[in-house]
Each structure stands twice: as C-alpha cells, then as structure tokens.
Design an enzyme around this catalytic site. Sequence first.
Site, short mmCIF file in Angstrom:
data_model
loop_
_atom_site.label_atom_id
_atom_site.label_comp_id
_atom_site.label_asym_id
_atom_site.label_seq_id
_atom_site.Cartn_x
_atom_site.Cartn_y
_atom_site.Cartn_z
N TYR A 144 53.42 45.70 42.10
CA TYR A 144 53.28 46.79 43.06
C TYR A 144 51.83 46.82 43.52
O TYR A 144 50.92 46.77 42.70
CB TYR A 144 53.65 48.13 42.42
CG TYR A 144 53.49 49.33 43.32
CD1 TYR A 144 52.46 50.25 43.12
CD2 TYR A 144 54.37 49.55 44.38
CE1 TYR A 144 52.32 51.35 43.95
CE2 TYR A 144 54.23 50.66 45.21
CZ TYR A 144 53.21 51.56 44.99
OH TYR A 144 53.06 52.65 45.82
N ASP A 239 44.72 41.94 42.24
CA ASP A 239 44.86 43.39 42.41
C ASP A 239 44.55 44.02 41.04
O ASP A 239 45.41 44.07 40.17
CB ASP A 239 46.26 43.75 42.89
CG ASP A 239 46.41 45.25 43.06
OD1 ASP A 239 47.45 45.70 43.60
OD2 ASP A 239 45.50 46.00 42.64
N LYS A 267 41.68 53.88 40.82
CA LYS A 267 41.83 54.56 39.52
C LYS A 267 40.51 54.76 38.77
O LYS A 267 39.74 55.66 39.08
CB LYS A 267 42.88 53.81 38.68
CG LYS A 267 44.26 53.75 39.38
CD LYS A 267 45.30 53.05 38.56
CE LYS A 267 46.53 52.72 39.36
NZ LYS A 267 47.49 53.82 39.46
P1 KE4 Z 1 47.38 54.00 44.99
O1 KE4 Z 1 47.55 53.85 46.49
O2 KE4 Z 1 48.57 54.69 44.35
O3 KE4 Z 1 46.05 54.61 44.59
O4 KE4 Z 1 47.33 52.51 44.36
C1 KE4 Z 1 48.38 51.63 44.64
C2 KE4 Z 1 48.38 50.55 43.58
C3 KE4 Z 1 47.90 49.29 43.91
N1 KE4 Z 1 47.87 48.29 43.00
C4 KE4 Z 1 48.31 48.49 41.73
C5 KE4 Z 1 48.28 47.36 40.76
C6 KE4 Z 1 48.82 49.76 41.35
O5 KE4 Z 1 49.28 49.94 40.08
C7 KE4 Z 1 48.85 50.81 42.28
C8 KE4 Z 1 49.41 52.17 41.95
N2 KE4 Z 1 49.86 52.35 40.61
C9 KE4 Z 1 50.93 53.32 40.44
C10 KE4 Z 1 51.27 53.36 38.94
N3 KE4 Z 1 52.08 52.27 38.55
C11 KE4 Z 1 50.59 54.65 41.00
C12 KE4 Z 1 51.46 55.80 40.53
C13 KE4 Z 1 52.15 56.45 41.68
O6 KE4 Z 1 52.64 55.74 42.58
O7 KE4 Z 1 52.25 57.69 41.65
#
Ligand code: KE4
Length: 428
Positions: A144, A239, A267
């Site tokens: 993701y 990533d 994060k």
């Molecule tokens: P955000 O746009 O949610 O800040 O980041 C996206 C993203 C990009 N790359 C990786 C490897 C990520 O894990 C994420 C987002 N992680 C999820 C948790 N698995 C966010 C939780 C959510 O969607 O509420």
Amino acid sequence: MEIRESEQLFSRAKELMPGGVNSPVRAFQSVGGTPRFIHRAKDQYLYDEDGNAYIDYIGSWGPMILGHNPDFVLDAVWDQLQYGLSYGAATALEVEMAELITEMVPYVEMIRMVNSGTEAVMSAIRAARGFTGRDKIVKFEGCYHGHADAMLVKAGSGVMTAGIPDSSGVPRGCTADTLSAVYNDLDSVQQLFEQYPEEIACVIVEPVAANMGVVVPKEGFLQGLRQMCNKYGALLIFDEVITGFRLLANGAVGYFGITPDLVTYGKIIGGGMPVGAYGGRRDIMQLVAPLGSVYQAGTLSGNPVAMRAGITQLRYLKAHPEVYQQVDSLSTRLRSGLTDIIQQHHAACTVNGVGSLSCLYFTAEPVTDYASAKQADIAAFRQYFHFMLDHGSYFGPSQFESIFVSNAHTMRDIEKTLSDAEDYFSGK
Ligand code: KE4
C-alpha cells in the site's frame, strides 16, 4: 467493558462521515463492533471516551515509536505555537529538518516535505516519470502506497481490509501504466521488464511489506530489484513511510544495505503531526519545481509546528540508538511468546515480523506475499481481536496491518498481552 460513549459517538459519526471515520481502517468494518473513540493517549496507553485504558499496538499506524506525547515533543510543540501556526513562507525549521534527514540518511541528497505519505509517493512517482521520460511503474500486490489513483491496484492496508481489489472512481487510464508484481518473486518483476524493457520508470516497494500484515523480504529480493532497475534504466523507490526511522535511524537502507534512488517518508518524521517527504538523488530531485519541470506543491508543506514536532522526535532517535534495541527486543519477545502459544495450542496461525513490526496471521501456512496473506481466516482474527481488545490490548482492527511497538512499551505490557493471548487460545 462499558463502551456507551463510543457507541453514541459512532452512531452520530456514521450520519456525518463515510463509515463514521476519516480513514476506512478505523471503522472496524472487517472485525465488526464499535470503534473505540479515543479521548487521550500517553506513553503506551490509549484511553477511550468511556475511560477504558488499552495497551496501544497501533501507535497511530507508526508515528508513535516513542510512545504517545513524549514530554519533550509536547514541550517543543507548545513552544512553537507562540510563533504562529502557518506562514506559507520559508522557515529555518524546514532547513533544520532537511539537514537532519540528510544527515541521518546520507544517500538522501535532497528532500521535499509534503503533508502525507500519499502525497510523498504520488510526488516521487511523478519525479521518477519526469526523470526517466517513461510512464509505466511497477508495484507489488498487497503493498500500500497511499490512495493516489495510480497506486490503487491490488493495494494493501484498508483496500485489502475492505476486500476491494481496486477502487472504483479510478479511470482506467490512471492505472493502465501500473504493473503489478508478486512480492518476494523476482521472476514476476523480470517478466515485466522483459515485456516493457524501455518503458518502466520505476519499481516502488515497501522494503518490509507492512500493509498485508507484515511480510519480510526474502534474502536477495531487494538486491535483485536494485540490480534489475540498474540493468533496465528504471529507478528504485523505497516506500519507507512505515519502515523509515523505525527499522533503524536510517531505516531499511541501513537495515538491508540496499540503496534506492528515491525514498518516501511519513509518520515518524512528523512526530504525530501530518508530515510526509520524498527525496534521494540530487540529479532526480533537481527536476522538482521550482528548479525543474516536475510540478508539486502544498499549502501546509513544511508547516512550522509539524516540523518542530518531527525534528524533536528525529533528534531524539538520532541521539538514542538504544531505542531500536528496545523496540526490537520487546517485539522479539512478543513474537516468540505468540509462537510458543500457537504451537502449544496447535492453532492455525503464523507469526511474521522484523524489528518492531509484527503480525499474527490466522493461517497455518507461511505468509510471503499477497496470495498467502489472503488465506488468513478473517473470522478467526475477528474473534481474537475482540477478546484482546476487551482485555486491554488494542491491535489494528484488521488482519492486514502491523503490530507496532514503541519504546514506551514495557516487558510487563508484553507479558500481559501474552498472558491474555494464552487465555484466548486455551479457551478461557
Ligand atoms: P498516508 O497518506 O496515510 O499518510 O500514507 C500512505 C502510506 C504510504 N506508504 C505506506 C507504506 C503506508 O503504510 C501508508 C499508510 N499506512 C496506513 C497503515 N497501514 C495508514 C492507515 C490508514 O490508512 O488509516
């Protein structure tokens, strides 16, 4: 456990926000029941609106490697507030953040701050396409990378949790150039490069796949991607939104010794505030506006309060490398304890993990990719999740998320969680 306040808030929320939440995985859709509405957090604990306390194994999905609200981060944010919330102009704090990240991760020569991991990935992909003049990208099933259109192809995390292979509302044209490969399967990548030898701009990979649970790269996998990208003139993007500054201070690059061309962060670098970033080779990043032709912008990018929170957290991690031994040893104990329990009770489960990222899968088979992760028994996970939640351990409400441990957690917390897991699997 009394959860009346959360129940009332959830029924109000569902009238006003899709699923009653602002991010799908929080809605408890795959585990059922009522999401706990959190009132406050401190160290390793969450406290919901009904006053229930939980050992927190979500950690805001990664940012809280030092636990919630470390006093020194809070003090820095309080102090920064007196100078203003946002200027839309350059600040010394952004210079300090850029210097700090490039010191901690030397192969990052130039960096751009954004407001989320999604923005970071979207922008890094655009930079890779601009630099190579190529359109196609390779991602891995189950990984993701945020919710930008081009990334919503067999994505992990909330997409996988919701059981929707791809998202509606994404025009075919947006994903026509997104090629999917199989994590830990170099042949699946080789085939794509042989099919499109001069069309692939980049391969983007989670160095540890932490959005289909936790899938660790097999020996040689990341190295193989590096070599293939070199051979075919494509860029390698790590990533590191989850792994960055979590596996080690210099993230997966330090942990696995493989250097990508670009990296994305989120994060931890925000200390809990909305921050993302992308960076890497200077010759690529110099293409980004206003220097070059790859456009990307953001009203709140480099926000001073968010920078102050992130800088304070990163400075602490830089000065205290022992944090990594601490979170790793706690997580190792959690994983070994869970492994002992499932073996003792012949439970159809598997434990994966590395560093402070772990996952208890409800499948007896090894989990090495999207297909094997999808074999997990969601109903069995659901039962376990609620038992543990009712006993005070708050895991991610999805089989396909990581267990996050911070250095605010103690061995006592881990032993309490293991004792409850023992009770669960022994049917108490
Ligand atoms: P955000 O746009 O949610 O800040 O980041 C996206 C993203 C990009 N790359 C990786 C490897 C990520 O894990 C994420 C987002 N992680 C999820 C948790 N698995 C966010 C939780 C959510 O969607 O509420």
